[in-house]
Write an enzyme that holds these catalytic residues in place. Structure first.
Site, PDB file in Angstrom:
ATOM      1  N   LYS A 134      29.505  72.050  45.324  1.00 26.21           N
ATOM      2  CA  LYS A 134      30.483  73.136  45.432  1.00 26.21           C
ATOM      3  C   LYS A 134      30.088  74.307  44.529  1.00 26.21           C
ATOM      4  CE  LYS A 134      34.274  69.892  46.559  1.00 26.21           C
ATOM      5  NZ  LYS A 134      35.661  69.482  46.203  1.00 26.21           N
ATOM      6  N   ARG A 157      30.075  57.861  47.371  1.00 26.48           N
ATOM      7  CA  ARG A 157      31.439  58.034  46.844  1.00 26.48           C
ATOM      8  C   ARG A 157      31.547  57.425  45.442  1.00 26.48           C
ATOM      9  NH1 ARG A 157      35.334  61.299  49.267  1.00 26.48           N
ATOM     10  NH2 ARG A 157      36.926  59.890  48.464  1.00 26.48           N
ATOM     11  N   THR A 214      38.469  61.866  42.742  1.00 27.41           N
ATOM     12  CA  THR A 214      38.782  63.260  43.082  1.00 27.41           C
ATOM     13  C   THR A 214      39.165  64.075  41.842  1.00 27.41           C
ATOM     14  OG1 THR A 214      39.640  62.404  45.174  1.00 27.41           O
ATOM     15  CG2 THR A 214      40.200  64.683  44.617  1.00 27.41           C
ATOM     16  N   HIS A 261      31.530  67.455  47.157  1.00 31.55           N
ATOM     17  CA  HIS A 261      32.277  66.823  48.241  1.00 31.55           C
ATOM     18  C   HIS A 261      31.402  65.708  48.789  1.00 31.55           C
ATOM     19  CE1 HIS A 261      34.329  66.145  52.056  1.00 31.55           C
ATOM     20  NE2 HIS A 261      33.116  66.130  52.594  1.00 31.55           N
ATOM     21  N   ARG A 284      31.432  63.649  39.040  1.00 28.54           N
ATOM     22  CA  ARG A 284      32.665  64.378  38.744  1.00 28.54           C
ATOM     23  C   ARG A 284      33.137  64.142  37.305  1.00 28.54           C
ATOM     24  NH1 ARG A 284      35.754  63.120  44.489  1.00 28.54           N
ATOM     25  NH2 ARG A 284      35.086  64.999  45.595  1.00 28.54           N
TER      26      ARG A 284
HETATM   27  P1  GDP Z   1      37.873  63.840  47.872  1.00 33.85           P
HETATM   28  O1  GDP Z   1      37.532  63.150  49.171  1.00 33.85           O
HETATM   29  O2  GDP Z   1      37.696  62.942  46.685  1.00 33.85           O
HETATM   30  O3  GDP Z   1      37.153  65.156  47.695  1.00 33.85           O
HETATM   31  O4  GDP Z   1      39.445  64.161  47.908  1.00 33.85           O
HETATM   32  P2  GDP Z   1      40.394  64.693  49.095  1.00 33.85           P
HETATM   33  O5  GDP Z   1      39.713  64.569  50.415  1.00 33.85           O
HETATM   34  O6  GDP Z   1      41.722  64.022  48.924  1.00 33.85           O
HETATM   35  O7  GDP Z   1      40.612  66.223  48.725  1.00 33.85           O
HETATM   36  C1  GDP Z   1      39.654  67.213  49.050  1.00 33.85           C
HETATM   37  C2  GDP Z   1      39.530  68.196  47.894  1.00 33.85           C
HETATM   38  O8  GDP Z   1      40.797  68.848  47.682  1.00 33.85           O
HETATM   39  C3  GDP Z   1      39.197  67.589  46.537  1.00 33.85           C
HETATM   40  O9  GDP Z   1      37.829  67.323  46.334  1.00 33.85           O
HETATM   41  C4  GDP Z   1      39.707  68.667  45.606  1.00 33.85           C
HETATM   42  O10 GDP Z   1      38.806  69.787  45.579  1.00 33.85           O
HETATM   43  C5  GDP Z   1      41.007  69.077  46.299  1.00 33.85           C
HETATM   44  N1  GDP Z   1      42.140  68.259  45.844  1.00 33.85           N
HETATM   45  C6  GDP Z   1      42.560  67.069  46.351  1.00 33.85           C
HETATM   46  N2  GDP Z   1      43.656  66.622  45.703  1.00 33.85           N
HETATM   47  C7  GDP Z   1      43.953  67.555  44.775  1.00 33.85           C
HETATM   48  C8  GDP Z   1      45.001  67.682  43.795  1.00 33.85           C
HETATM   49  O11 GDP Z   1      45.885  66.827  43.651  1.00 33.85           O
HETATM   50  N3  GDP Z   1      44.974  68.803  43.016  1.00 33.85           N
HETATM   51  C9  GDP Z   1      44.014  69.773  43.140  1.00 33.85           C
HETATM   52  N4  GDP Z   1      44.066  70.826  42.337  1.00 33.85           N
HETATM   53  N5  GDP Z   1      43.025  69.678  44.055  1.00 33.85           N
HETATM   54  C10 GDP Z   1      42.984  68.590  44.856  1.00 33.85           C
HETATM   55 MG    MG Z   2      37.879  63.802  51.147  1.00 31.91          MG
END
Ligand code: GDP
Ligand code: MG
Length: 169
Positions: free
Chosen positions: A11, A93, A99, A128, A110
């Site tokens: 990113k 992952r 996340t 991501h 991360r």
């Molecule tokens: P990932 O698969 O671990 O990337 O998580 P998700 O698919 O749930 O969310 C996609 C992206 O959205 C994450 O990588 C973060 O950039 C953002 N994100 C998700 N959940 C949150 C949250 O609770 N707070 C904030 N600020 N960003 C979030």
């Molecule tokens: Mg995701």
């Protein structure tokens, strides 16, 4: 044990912090194969399609997450990579980490390089990674054209395009 493909995005925070080398080195511990790579300036349409699931799942952070991936907080550049090999999704992952960078194991990408931005509240989590085979296919098809990947991952078809394309002068 199945061969899988997985989309990784480094990113915009990863690019401004010059972390592309560190992140790719860490990912090389998985012994997976890179089969596609490029730098992309992410437009709104691509950002919205990429995060389509998030709109329903977490609407409160949807807009700021779009801004983040489009580079409005850092630089409008994302490095997109496709990894391929045995259990690619789980391996990646795991090495990417949780996340929320503050919950992520400190030895994950991360955990090492991410932060929560105190001004914007954005989880600046550097990468991501696709979370399932279905999402990997959907995401890889969004980010890459078939000829940009050196394996025949998914069925292709020939189609004639008539619109103008930018070419070298
Ligand atoms: P990932 O698969 O671990 O990337 O998580 P998700 O698919 O749930 O969310 C996609 C992206 O959205 C994450 O990588 C973060 O950039 C953002 N994100 C998700 N959940 C949150 C949250 O609770 N707070 C904030 N600020 N960003 C979030
Ligand atoms: Mg995701």
């Amino acid at each position: 044990m199945t061969n899988q493909s997985c989309l990784i995005l480094i990113k915009p925070d990863g690019l401004v912090k010059s972390l592309t080398g560190n992140i790719i080195s860490t990912l090389s511990e998985t012994k997976l194969k890179i089969i596609g790579a490029k730098v992309v300036s992410v437009k709104k349409e691509l950002a919205e399609q990429h995060y389509a699931e998030l709109k329903a799942k977490k609407p409160h952070i949807f807009e700021s997450t779009l801004k983040y991936i489009m580079g409005e907080f850092h630089t409008p550049r994302v490095m997109a990579l496709v990894y391929y090999g045995e259990d690619a999704i789980q391996k990646i992952r795991e090495i990417a980490g949780k996340t929320n960078p503050e919950d992520a194991d400190p030895i994950t990408i991360r955990g090492k390089y991410g932060r929560i931005n105190s001004k914007t509240g954005v989880f600046e989590n550097c990468v991501h990674a696709s979370d399932s085979e279905e999402n990997a296919e959907r995401e890889i098809k969004l980010w890459f054209k078939p000829e940009e990947i050196v394996e025949n991952l998914y069925p292709t078809k020939k189609s004639k395009k008539t619109e103008e394309v930018l070419d070298w002068a």
